[in-house]
Write a protein that holds these residues in place. Structure first.
Motif, PDB file in Angstrom:
ATOM      1  N   HIS A  47       1.102  -1.009   0.002  1.00 58.78           N
ATOM      2  CA  HIS A  47       0.181   0.026  -0.050  1.00 58.78           C
ATOM      3  C   HIS A  47       0.761   1.212   0.040  1.00 58.78           C
ATOM      4  N   PRO A  48       1.004   1.865  -1.284  1.00 57.07           N
ATOM      5  CA  PRO A  48       2.076   2.981  -1.229  1.00 57.07           C
ATOM      6  C   PRO A  48       1.184   4.149  -0.463  1.00 57.07           C
ATOM      7  N   ASP A  49      -0.060   4.065  -0.344  1.00 59.04           N
ATOM      8  CA  ASP A  49      -0.781   5.259   0.577  1.00 59.04           C
ATOM      9  C   ASP A  49      -0.851   4.956   2.145  1.00 59.04           C
ATOM     10  N   ARG A  50       0.070   5.717   2.777  1.00 56.14           N
ATOM     11  CA  ARG A  50       0.148   5.760   4.106  1.00 56.14           C
ATOM     12  C   ARG A  50      -1.024   6.175   4.759  1.00 56.14           C
ATOM     13  N   ASN A  51      -2.334   6.786   4.080  1.00 54.50           N
ATOM     14  CA  ASN A  51      -3.548   7.084   4.823  1.00 54.50           C
ATOM     15  C   ASN A  51      -4.655   6.185   4.779  1.00 54.50           C
ATOM     16  N   ARG A  52      -4.190   4.885   3.962  1.00 51.86           N
ATOM     17  CA  ARG A  52      -5.101   3.949   4.015  1.00 51.86           C
ATOM     18  C   ARG A  52      -5.738   3.383   5.092  1.00 51.86           C
ATOM     19  N   GLU A  55      -8.386   5.696   6.321  1.00 55.41           N
ATOM     20  CA  GLU A  55      -9.613   6.029   5.708  1.00 55.41           C
ATOM     21  C   GLU A  55     -10.573   4.793   5.865  1.00 55.41           C
ATOM     22  N   SER A  72      -0.157   9.048  12.303  1.00 56.42           N
ATOM     23  CA  SER A  72       1.048   7.896  12.011  1.00 56.42           C
ATOM     24  C   SER A  72       2.037   8.002  12.951  1.00 56.42           C
ATOM     25  N   ASP A  90      -1.963  14.521   5.920  1.00 57.61           N
ATOM     26  CA  ASP A  90      -1.373  13.375   4.514  1.00 57.61           C
ATOM     27  C   ASP A  90      -0.277  12.914   5.293  1.00 57.61           C
ATOM     28  N   ASN A  92       1.504  10.558   3.924  1.00 58.18           N
ATOM     29  CA  ASN A  92       2.562  10.275   2.823  1.00 58.18           C
ATOM     30  C   ASN A  92       3.568  11.525   2.884  1.00 58.18           C
TER      31      ASN A  92
END
Length: 330
Positions: A47-52, A55, A72, A90, A92
């Motif tokens: 998962h390149p999106d660290r916000n997943r 979400e 995070s 964010d 990321n």
């Protein structure tokens, strides 16, 4: 509980489980603080999106009364250590090889940042936190505002000392990786928590209170906080339901009800002694305890002063809590 993990870093559950656990326990707010730099499940859950993780939790909590705080964990070796940035926008943008950059970026996003498990033996073999120049610079720059005094089952007196010395917000967190039931509930415990004195039940008020240090860290019967917040919380947790003299005696019967979910341990520090009771006693969670106080004369009011042995306002310093009692006439 503002420090938790899922499979999106090194935890063992999907984010919706964290939401379900919090709802079952009646929590008001949680944050899933996945490690930014440490991703042991990346081969199975890329998962390149660290916000997943945030979400998914936000979507799961949409129809429930639970505040999900975007957070995070900045994961570095000592002396930088681990820190949680919460109320970010964010995750990321916090990824950077330069250890100082994530803190600057978190501040830019309006985050509240706290130092995680500062006494963790994996980074501090002596089991004591070391306030490094790195942390001091973050504090001076307004990039580090809190510190975990309770993490999992560990209470660090030294971390409390740092919190008081540097005026950092006191926090208690579970740092859960497995299941809350397995690690806490089945063992008869509740998870470590931060009680936050917010003006309203929303994310904005929660953040304001954290920044201003209006907190008490709680783990079962262990309560840790600054006097301005710990004393009134303890005082409000005990209700005097009866105060009257045993007929034809000068022994005052006082019934105390513990309205909290913690067993609370007290010691008598009054000039009056107790009849048929130890000076050290425990009031069970949501239970009652009856004191018989030898006042030596009939009073119409008195101050009930007890030392809270499970509570700390400084290392090895227990607060004395006083309740003003009106005595019912016989």
């Amino acid at each position: 509980d503002l420090h938790q993990h899922t499979v999106f870093s090194d935890g063992s559950v999907w984010p919706d489980i964290r939401v379900s656990e919090a709802l079952r326990e009646g929590l008001d707010a949680i944050s899933l603080t996945e490690h930014l730099e440490y991703q042991p499940h990346a081969a199975d859950i890329p998962h390149p999106d660290r916000n997943r993780s945030y979400e998914i939790a936000l979507e799961e909590a949409e129809d429930h009364d639970l505040i999900i705080i975007h957070g995070s964990e900045i994961t570095r070796s000592a002396p930088m250590g681990h820190s949680n940035a919460i109320f970010i926008t964010d995750a990321n943008a916090l990824l950077n090889d330069d250890a100082a950059v994530p803190f600057r970026e978190a501040k830019k996003q309006g985050a509240f940042v706290f130092w995680n498990h500062p006494a963790w033996y994996a980074q501090r073999p002596k089991g004591n936190p070391v306030l490094s120049e790195f942390q001091l610079e973050r504090i001076r720059n307004g990039e580090l505002q809190g510190i975990e005094v309770i993490n999992t089952t560990d209470y660090s007196e030294e971390a409390l000392d740092i919190a008081l010395e540097q005026n950092l917000t006191i926090l208690g967190t579970s740092d859960i990786h497995g299941l809350i039931d397995w690690d806490y509930t089945e063992k008869g415990n509740h998870r470590p928590l931060t009680v936050v004195f917010a003006k309203a039940r929303n994310a904005e008020s929660l953040k304001e209170a954290l920044v201003e240090g209006r907190t008490v860290a709680v783990y079962n019967g262990l309560w840790v906080g600054k006097p301005a917040w710990l004393l009134p919380l303890m005082q409000a947790s005990i209700q005097v339901t009866e105060a009257s003299y045993i007929p034809e005696t000068e022994i005052l019967k006082i019934v105390l009800k513990n309205q909290s979910s913690s067993d609370l341990l007290f010691e008598n520090v009054m000039p009056y002694s107790f009849y048929s009771s130890s000076p050290v006693f425990e009031i069970p969670a949501e239970g009652t305890y009856t004191l018989q106080v030898k006042t030596l004369e009939v009073l119409d009011s008195m101050d009930l002063s007890l030392k809270a042995l499970g509570a700390y306002t400084a290392p090895k310093e227990h607060p004395v809590i006083t309740w003003k009692i009106s005595v019912n006439p016989n």
